[in-house]
Scaffold this active site. Structure first.
Site, PDB file in Angstrom:
ATOM      1  CG  HIS A  17      31.504  30.837 -37.762  1.00  0.00           C
ATOM      2  ND1 HIS A  17      31.985  32.014 -37.259  1.00  0.00           N
ATOM      3  CD2 HIS A  17      30.812  30.278 -36.746  1.00  0.00           C
ATOM      4  CE1 HIS A  17      31.594  32.171 -36.003  1.00  0.00           C
ATOM      5  NE2 HIS A  17      30.880  31.121 -35.669  1.00  0.00           N
ATOM      6  CG  HIS A 104      40.238  31.023 -28.433  1.00  0.00           C
ATOM      7  ND1 HIS A 104      40.374  30.231 -29.557  1.00  0.00           N
ATOM      8  CD2 HIS A 104      39.010  30.734 -27.912  1.00  0.00           C
ATOM      9  CE1 HIS A 104      39.291  29.484 -29.708  1.00  0.00           C
ATOM     10  NE2 HIS A 104      38.435  29.760 -28.711  1.00  0.00           N
ATOM     11  CG  ASP A 352      30.290  26.145 -24.056  1.00  0.00           C
ATOM     12  OD1 ASP A 352      29.190  25.662 -23.737  1.00  0.00           O
ATOM     13  OD2 ASP A 352      30.801  26.019 -25.184  1.00  0.00           O
TER      14      ASP A 352
HETATM   15  C1  FMN Z   1      32.912  21.473 -25.292  1.00  0.00           C
HETATM   16  C2  FMN Z   1      33.832  22.647 -25.434  1.00  0.00           C
HETATM   17  C3  FMN Z   1      33.297  23.914 -25.574  1.00  0.00           C
HETATM   18  C4  FMN Z   1      34.128  25.025 -25.684  1.00  0.00           C
HETATM   19  N1  FMN Z   1      33.556  26.259 -25.762  1.00  0.00           N
HETATM   20  C5  FMN Z   1      34.352  27.354 -25.777  1.00  0.00           C
HETATM   21  C6  FMN Z   1      33.812  28.659 -25.774  1.00  0.00           C
HETATM   22  O1  FMN Z   1      32.582  28.853 -25.791  1.00  0.00           O
HETATM   23  N2  FMN Z   1      34.656  29.705 -25.780  1.00  0.00           N
HETATM   24  C7  FMN Z   1      36.019  29.542 -25.776  1.00  0.00           C
HETATM   25  O2  FMN Z   1      36.745  30.502 -25.783  1.00  0.00           O
HETATM   26  N3  FMN Z   1      36.555  28.321 -25.769  1.00  0.00           N
HETATM   27  C8  FMN Z   1      35.781  27.232 -25.772  1.00  0.00           C
HETATM   28  N4  FMN Z   1      36.348  25.993 -25.772  1.00  0.00           N
HETATM   29  C9  FMN Z   1      37.805  25.855 -25.768  1.00  0.00           C
HETATM   30  C10 FMN Z   1      38.501  26.335 -27.027  1.00  0.00           C
HETATM   31  O3  FMN Z   1      38.093  25.606 -28.163  1.00  0.00           O
HETATM   32  C11 FMN Z   1      40.020  26.207 -26.818  1.00  0.00           C
HETATM   33  O4  FMN Z   1      40.384  26.764 -25.598  1.00  0.00           O
HETATM   34  C12 FMN Z   1      40.792  26.947 -27.877  1.00  0.00           C
HETATM   35  O5  FMN Z   1      40.660  26.280 -29.098  1.00  0.00           O
HETATM   36  C13 FMN Z   1      42.296  27.050 -27.583  1.00  0.00           C
HETATM   37  O6  FMN Z   1      42.859  25.785 -27.490  1.00  0.00           O
HETATM   38  P1  FMN Z   1      43.542  25.264 -26.142  1.00  0.00           P
HETATM   39  O7  FMN Z   1      42.725  25.776 -25.004  1.00  0.00           O
HETATM   40  O8  FMN Z   1      43.496  23.786 -26.255  1.00  0.00           O
HETATM   41  O9  FMN Z   1      44.937  25.826 -26.115  1.00  0.00           O
HETATM   42  C14 FMN Z   1      35.531  24.863 -25.685  1.00  0.00           C
HETATM   43  C15 FMN Z   1      36.078  23.571 -25.555  1.00  0.00           C
HETATM   44  C16 FMN Z   1      35.246  22.469 -25.425  1.00  0.00           C
HETATM   45  C17 FMN Z   1      35.844  21.099 -25.254  1.00  0.00           C
END
Ligand code: FMN
Length: 404
Positions: A17, A104, A352
């Site tokens: 943001h 998260h 997503d």
């Molecule tokens: C293309 C893409 C879109 C993502 N969109 C979301 C989202 O809408 N909501 C969410 O909670 N995590 C989303 N993530 C994942 C989070 O960024 C990620 O799970 C979070 O930073 C924690 O990191 P980790 O899962 O690698 O431990 C997305 C990841 C990618 C690659």
């Protein structure tokens, strides 16, 4: 840290943001013809809001080139680029002032740094990957023009729905070695021929039409239930030269795994036959050598996935990356606040339901950056060695015999 690479160095910056996200790319060879439009193609494939299977956050993700090129040609100096954040809604995340989102990065960022971005995942948000995709598009343009290298990723599973990859084992007897080849001929043909045009025909980015439709329904089911679902992305790299990869710690597959597992939400990596290859004996798994038309050595099969000893052997590299179900879900989940008080979190905001359709260009970008960096390293080694006088005194076993 936020910098990847040795000779092709990519630094990304920005939070979900803030004013803008972006990248500084150092080490791009001079003289590469490059425009913002070349980069934008991949940005559009990553951007949010591109279909009803992705987050509705509406970002155009227009790349603004700041430095490093003139008259459409790179100068060899750092390329700076920004992508404005235009559709932030920080108020969507007010519940997370109290609650770290389960699975998260809110808790770990705060615990590590003692301070975190006030909303929206900050640096851990997939917004950060916009800079990677832009940098990857630059690397990819060089790789395509200089070597004809092709990098294509696609969605290979969503939840329990998999693109057909192998034959079913004929026996459940664990003493009988009748496991089929790790990957079916149909899947190997797909790896050899798949193009981005075919991948993009379906919003899931799965190139197998029947499977793609089932995947779409699965993602919509997760979305309607205010839930999320995971999946895998498979990627193939074609026309790679041999000799890339820096044993022992920077083996080609080690660099790929590092790069892939730095993408948010990744949980697994496998290359070549991967985990499936463990079920067949060596006699079925080895890749026997054959002479290619140009006299060089090729392999009959490619269960190695194009890499042996951490060095590319000119066969196609293929690998698979696992993505977890995104953590932010709007159905209520029992959890605890930052101070440990038990409670329930139903996260608002735009999310997503499944990240894999958007992860496809991110996987391609990270693969491009890895290949570019290892290519520049190998080229500099070869250029340095070529300046020395030839040695003719070595025993025959120490050098490659002449081609027949
Ligand atoms: C293309 C893409 C879109 C993502 N969109 C979301 C989202 O809408 N909501 C969410 O909670 N995590 C989303 N993530 C994942 C989070 O960024 C990620 O799970 C979070 O930073 C924690 O990191 P980790 O899962 O690698 O431990 C997305 C990841 C990618 C690659």
């Amino acid at each position: 840290m936020s910098t990847y690479g040795t000779l092709f160095r990519v630094t990304t910056f920005g939070e979900s943001h803030c004013a803008s996200v972006g990248a500084v790319i150092d080490g791009c060879p001079p003289g590469l013809q490059l425009s913002a439009a070349d980069i934008q193609v991949q940005m559009n494939r990553r951007r949010p809001g591109q279909s009803d299977l992705t987050t509705p956050r509406n970002e155009k993700d227009a790349v603004l080139l700041q430095s490093g090129l003139e008259h459409g040609v790179t100068l060899g100096t750092p390329i700076g680029l920004i992508i404005r954040n235009e559709d932030q809604r920080p108020h969507d995340y007010s519940e997370t002032d109290l609650y770290p989102r389960p699975s998260h990065a809110d808790y770990t960022y705060l615990e590590k740094y003692g301070v975190k971005a006030s909303s929206g995942g900050g640096r851990s948000s997939a917004r950060e990957t916009a800079g990677r995709v832009a940098a990857g598009a630059i690397a990819e343009r060089y790789l395509k023009l200089a070597y004809g290298i092709e990098i294509v990723a696609f969605v290979s599973s969503v939840g329990k729905i998999h693109i057909p990859v192998s034959e079913t084992p004929t026996s459940v007897d664990e003493e009988v070695d009748d496991a089929p080849e790790p990957l079916s001929e149909e899947f190997r043909n797909l790896l050899a021929t798949i193009s981005r045009e075919v991948v993009d025909k379906h919003p899931t980015r799965c190139p197998h039409p029947d499977t793609a439709e089932r995947m779409k329904k699965r993602i919509v089911r997760a979305k309607d239930a205010a839930d999320s679902i995971g999946g895998t992305v498979t990627c193939v790299i074609r026309n790679l030269p041999s000799g890339l990869g820096e044993p022992v710690f920077d083996k080609f597959e080690a660099k790929l795994a590092h790069a892939m597992l730095s993408i948010p939400a990744t949980k697994g990596f496998e290359i070549g036959s991967g985990f499936r290859g463990t079920e067949v004996p060596g006699s079925k798994h080895n890749d026997p050598y054959v002479r290619r038309a140009d006299g060089s050595l090729g392999t009959q099969t490619n269960w190695s996935g194009g890499v042996q000893g951490g060095i590319t052997n000119r066969e196609d590299v293929y690998f698979r990356v696992a993505f977890k179900p995104p953590a932010t879900i709007s159905q209520a989940q029992a959890t605890a606040q930052y101070d440990g008080t038990p409670g329930s979190l139903a996260a608002r905001g735009r999310h997503d339901p499944c990240v894999v359709p958007r992860a496809v260009p991110i996987v391609e970008a990270m693969a491009s950056i890895v290949v570019m960096d290892l290519l520049l390293i190998q080229k500099s080694r070869q250029a340095a060695a070529s300046l020395l006088p030839p040695i003719t005194t070595l025993p025959a076993t120490m050098v490659m015999p002449p081609k027949v």
